[in-house]
Design an enzyme around this catalytic site. Structure first.
Site, short mmCIF file in Angstrom:
data_model
loop_
_atom_site.label_atom_id
_atom_site.label_comp_id
_atom_site.label_asym_id
_atom_site.label_seq_id
_atom_site.Cartn_x
_atom_site.Cartn_y
_atom_site.Cartn_z
N ASP A 294 34.39 24.98 45.43
CA ASP A 294 34.98 26.28 45.68
C ASP A 294 35.72 26.19 47.02
OD1 ASP A 294 35.54 28.86 46.49
OD2 ASP A 294 33.64 29.70 45.79
N PHE B 132 28.53 31.52 48.24
CA PHE B 132 29.26 32.72 47.84
C PHE B 132 30.41 32.31 46.94
CE2 PHE B 132 32.32 36.14 47.96
CZ PHE B 132 31.52 37.23 47.71
N LYS C 214 42.06 32.99 48.70
CA LYS C 214 42.27 33.55 50.04
C LYS C 214 43.58 33.16 50.73
CE LYS C 214 37.75 35.14 51.46
NZ LYS C 214 36.63 34.75 50.62
C1 LIG Z 1 36.00 35.14 49.34
C2 LIG Z 1 35.40 34.08 48.52
C3 LIG Z 1 35.32 34.19 47.11
C4 LIG Z 1 35.72 35.44 46.38
O1 LIG Z 1 37.09 35.67 46.49
P1 LIG Z 1 37.69 37.10 45.98
O2 LIG Z 1 39.17 36.92 46.16
O3 LIG Z 1 37.09 38.15 46.85
O4 LIG Z 1 37.29 37.26 44.58
C5 LIG Z 1 34.82 33.13 46.41
N1 LIG Z 1 34.41 32.00 47.03
C6 LIG Z 1 34.47 31.86 48.36
C7 LIG Z 1 34.04 30.58 48.98
C8 LIG Z 1 34.96 32.89 49.15
O5 LIG Z 1 35.00 32.75 50.48
#
Ligand SMILES: *Cc1c(COP(=O)(O)O)cnc(C)c1O
Length: 401
Positions: A225, A138, A254
């Site tokens: 990420d 994700f 986050k």
């Molecule tokens: C939540 C998340 C995102 C997206 O973040 P947003 O602030 O909602 O755009 C991207 N990568 C990972 C691993 C996430 O947990």
């Protein structure tokens, strides 16, 4: 049982993008929140791994209140000392040398993708650079990060997607090596150190050692990420520290601002190829968001939160393991790092994660699914021993029905 997750009523002016639980939270303090009926909940969602210091933490309240009275937003037309200070803090606490600030995780990843593509064009001379990502990953909901996300359900009806992405199974070095050897112009490999949304699946040490070696041998950039795994969530500053490697580029968001929106892409000096005009964000790195993130970072350090996250994470994992042992016909395992834990349901369990989450809510515990089969536990990093015990107890009540 009836599932209460609802889209908004037709009278709502909101687009029905979310199925929501029928609870209106109006107040929070530490790891607790209250709804408009005065009911108290233990918050093990923390705004989905964002409220690092919990709710209404005095340090964050003070800092953000001060800052909004002083200067909250200007523009990147001007020098922003707090942005410099936060960048220095982050590079001082990671393997990165340079930072660009955005507003969200998706934007952090967009920055990472653009940076890797520019590097491929100007340094490697690639005209069609490819980025390899993992299945069940994700990376966000903008078009490029949605394309990077290896989950077809999120991509449906949004094609044509962005070209230049290829997917491989996670934690499978042979599959990754095969793709890298077959394709020309692989510019970067983008992975989560631990898959969050896709089911709280930790990266394997040997796999990431192999990925790092492969990247070094082939001159491929390793992008991690760290949106969910960064800023102390795993008991280390960054998830990559749990894997004994360093990325070339990584993203954060986050937990970075403790609930105030801020995202970032960070990189080592030699990959810092953006020039003036290449990338920008109106809000990115404004004084308010930077002050919040700096406060969060300093609190993690001064309150010794990394050590606490390790202890509370072990306590939580041990406690969840006893529930796995009590209900082996429902639960397969508990997995995760620090305060990012997943309680994994068996495929043949008579319910899905969303149902357990709803039952827990009724017992005064907030949890969030990570896919249909995994219940995610991401409390504030300040969570106490008593609160972890209480959450485990409330899960027990929820399981007894
Ligand atoms: C939540 C998340 C995102 C997206 O973040 P947003 O602030 O909602 O755009 C991207 N990568 C990972 C691993 C996430 O947990």
């Amino acid at each position: 049982m009836t599932i209460l997750w609802q889209s908004p009523p037709v009278t709502s002016a909101l687009m029905p993008t979310y199925n929501r639980l029928p609870v209106r939270l109006v107040r929070g303090s530490g790891c607790r929140v209250w709804d408009d009926q005065g009911r108290e909940y233990l918050d093990f969602v923390a705004g989905i791994a964002t409220c690092t210091l919990g709710h209404a933490h005095p340090r964050l309240v003070q800092a953000v209140s001060d800052q909004i009275q002083q200067l909250h937003h200007v523009s990147n037309l001007y020098q922003i000392p707090l942005q410099e200070e936060l960048a220095a803090f982050l590079t001082g606490h990671s393997c990165a040398d340079r930072v660009f600030f955005a507003n969200s995780g998706a934007e952090g990843n967009e920055g990472a993708i653009k940076l890797a593509r520019k590097y491929a064009h100007v340094v490697k001379g690639y005209d069609q650079p490819i980025i390899v990502t993992a299945q069940a990953s994700f990376h966000g909901r903008t078009l490029a990060t949605l394309t990077a996300t290896g989950q077809p359900k999120y991509q449906k009806h949004f094609d044509p997607l962005v070209p230049g992405f290829v997917y491989v199974p996670y934690n499978d070095l042979a599959a990754l090596t095969k793709v890298v050897l077959e394709l020309e112009q692989v510019a970067a490999i983008l992975l989560e150190p631990i898959q969050g949304e896709g089911g709280v699946r930790p990266g394997e040490w040997d796999y990431f050692q192999g990925v790092r070696r492969l990247c070094d041998e082939k001159g491929i950039l390793l992008i991690l990420d760290e949106v969910q795994s960064g800023m102390g969530r795993t008991g280390r500053w960054w998830g990559y520290e749990c894997l004994g490697i360093e990325p070339d580029i990584f993203s954060a968001a986050k937990g970075l601002g403790g609930g105030i929106p801020i995202g970032a892409v960070l990189c080592k000096e030699q990959y810092s190829v953006f020039q003036p005009g290449d990338h920008a964000s109106t809000y990115g790195g404004n004084p308010l968001a930077c002050r919040a993130a700096l406060t969060v970072g300093q609190a993690i350090e001064e309150l010794g939160l990394l050590a606490q996250v390790q202890q509370r994470g072990e306590q939580l994992q041990r406690g969840l393991q006893t529930w796995v042992n009590t209900y082996p016909e429902w639960f397969e395992q508990v997995r995760g790092w620090g305060l990012l834990q997943g309680l994994v349901l068996r495929p043949e369990a008579p319910f899905q994660a969303a149902e357990i989450v709803q039952r827990a809510l009724e017992k005064g515990l907030l949890l969030v699914p990570a896919g249909p089969q995994v219940i995610r536990w991401v409390p504030p990093l300040i969570v106490s021993e008593t609160e972890v015990d209480l959450a485990l107890e409330r899960l027990g009540e929820a399981l007894r029905g």
